[in-house]
Design an enzyme around this catalytic site. Structure first.
Site, short mmCIF file in Angstrom:
data_model
loop_
_atom_site.label_atom_id
_atom_site.label_comp_id
_atom_site.label_asym_id
_atom_site.label_seq_id
_atom_site.Cartn_x
_atom_site.Cartn_y
_atom_site.Cartn_z
N LYS A 239 10.82 -4.29 1.62
CA LYS A 239 11.68 -4.68 2.76
C LYS A 239 11.01 -5.89 3.42
O LYS A 239 10.28 -5.76 4.41
CB LYS A 239 11.82 -3.49 3.72
CG LYS A 239 13.10 -3.50 4.52
CD LYS A 239 13.32 -2.16 5.21
CE LYS A 239 14.37 -2.24 6.29
NZ LYS A 239 15.69 -2.67 5.89
N1 PPE Z 1 19.60 -1.67 1.52
C1 PPE Z 1 19.21 -2.67 2.32
C2 PPE Z 1 19.23 -4.06 1.81
C3 PPE Z 1 18.80 -2.38 3.62
O1 PPE Z 1 18.41 -3.36 4.42
C4 PPE Z 1 18.80 -1.04 4.08
C5 PPE Z 1 18.38 -0.72 5.48
C6 PPE Z 1 19.22 -0.02 3.20
C7 PPE Z 1 19.59 -0.38 1.92
C8 PPE Z 1 19.20 1.43 3.58
O2 PPE Z 1 17.87 1.92 3.63
P1 PPE Z 1 17.44 3.12 4.59
O3 PPE Z 1 17.57 2.63 5.98
O4 PPE Z 1 16.03 3.43 4.21
O5 PPE Z 1 18.36 4.26 4.32
N2 PPE Z 1 18.77 -1.67 6.45
C9 PPE Z 1 18.15 -1.64 7.75
C10 PPE Z 1 18.38 -2.93 8.50
C11 PPE Z 1 19.70 -3.13 9.12
C12 PPE Z 1 19.72 -4.34 10.01
O6 PPE Z 1 20.81 -4.89 10.23
O7 PPE Z 1 18.67 -4.75 10.51
C13 PPE Z 1 18.54 -0.41 8.53
O8 PPE Z 1 19.52 0.25 8.22
O9 PPE Z 1 17.81 -0.09 9.48
#
Ligand code: PPE
Length: 310
Positions: free
Chosen positions: A159
């Site tokens: 990330k």
């Molecule tokens: N894919 C991506 C690219 C991503 O950024 C997130 C989280 C996910 C999948 C889901 O991962 P998880 O949160 O572990 O279930 N995206 C974060 C950022 C959002 C933002 O706009 O800033 C979030 O959901 O916190």
């Protein structure tokens, strides 16, 4: 109103929101050399509880390792404690937690490893990511013209700040075209994920989600939803999905910390199933929100309470 809170944790101490500043020559600002997390703390009868804190801070450390943002000057456990201290200082019942590790100011140049490693943790109020209505009604999405950054070009399992340029292209295009969000394909044309969410498909009562090698982020909500689906007696497969499978799905939904579990009601203007939230999506949402609200037993140890329990 802009998102803010009274206190920010920065490099080991709680400081006021307005004091939390970086120099304009901070390496991360120029080159994207940062890693971050998005975590929610939910309101429960026993006070605020951080959802899957250990998994999130472990992923933060993994992202830092990929990005050579090491050694991180704090352990994962110290950062969990720091998050709790910030939530307590801000007197928040529920919030979004945003830890960020970044290269600060020292020199210009692409290899920033001479620049200091700095760490902040922000805790701010944040409601439903795609709108309250979206949780019930679902969102309209398109398949993006932008591909997801492939492994080997970037490192999608990390990330990493700079990689969110790819996510911004996906989200901005979707919004400009009048969609709520878009689904990116991986470099081979298989379904990857949303700009900030993972994706699930339901077909004939079985759940499918793209595997990690489809260049997705290994979502922690994705993992929780696979567990919940199996607990509810459904079969779940991690498998490659093609674009037209999306059109023929009975149900589709996004998962993510910010998005939680959000139904998708159309793809490329084609209604998904009946065009409204499906029964399996609804059942999974219900269990997810019951667990996070502390209404359903926390069988998997996902809640980490902010205040000490008797
Ligand atoms: N894919 C991506 C690219 C991503 O950024 C997130 C989280 C996910 C999948 C889901 O991962 P998880 O949160 O572990 O279930 N995206 C974060 C950022 C959002 C933002 O706009 O800033 C979030 O959901 O916190």
């Amino acid at each position: 109103m802009a998102m803010r809170a009274e206190w920010m944790w920065m490099n080991g101490e709680l400081i006021s929101w307005d004091q939390a500043k970086v120099h304009v020559f901070a390496h991360a600002l120029h080159y994207g050399s940062s890693v971050f997390e998005g975590i929610r703390a939910y309101s429960t009868p026993k006070g605020p509880a951080i959802f899957r804190s250990h998994e999130h801070f472990r992923r933060l450390m993994d992202s830092a390792k990929i990005m050579r943002l090491t050694p991180v000057p704090y352990t994962a456990d110290e950062l969990i404690e720091a998050s709790k201290a910030a939530i307590r200082a801000n007197k928040l019942e529920s919030c979004y937690i945003r830890p960020l590790i970044y290269r600060g100011y020292e020199t210009l140049g692409v290899d920033g490893r001479k620049c200091p490693i700095e760490v902040i943790i922000g805790t701010v109020p944040w409601g439903a990511y795609l709108g309250e209505e979206a949780i019930n009604q679902g969102v309209d999405v398109a398949v993006s013209s932008w591909r997801r950054t492939p492994s080997g070009v970037g490192a999608p399992l990390g990330k990493i700040g700079g990689q969110y340029v790819n996510s911004q292209f996906i989200a901005m295009e979707a919004h400009d075209l009048g969609y709520d969000e878009a689904i990116s394909l991986d470099i081979h044309g298989y379904v990857a994920e949303g700009s900030g969410e993972n994706l699930f498909m339901v077909k004939d009562g079985v759940l499918y989600t793209p595997p990690l090698y489809a260049d997705i982020l290994g979502g922690i909500t994705r993992d929780a939803v696979m567990t919940i689906a199996r607990d509810l007696g459904y079969e779940v497969h991690e498998t490659l999905i093609t674009r037209e499978m999306l059109y023929l799905a009975d149900e589709l939904f996004f998962t993510g910390t910010a998005a939680e579990v959000t139904p998708i009601r159309s793809v490329d203007r084609i209604p998904v199933g009946s065009g409204s939230r499906g029964p399996i999506t609804k059942a999974i949402q219900q269990r997810f929100f019951d667990i996070t609200a502390g209404r359903y037993p926390d069988e998997h140890g996902w809640l980490d309470y902010v205040y000490e329990q008797e």
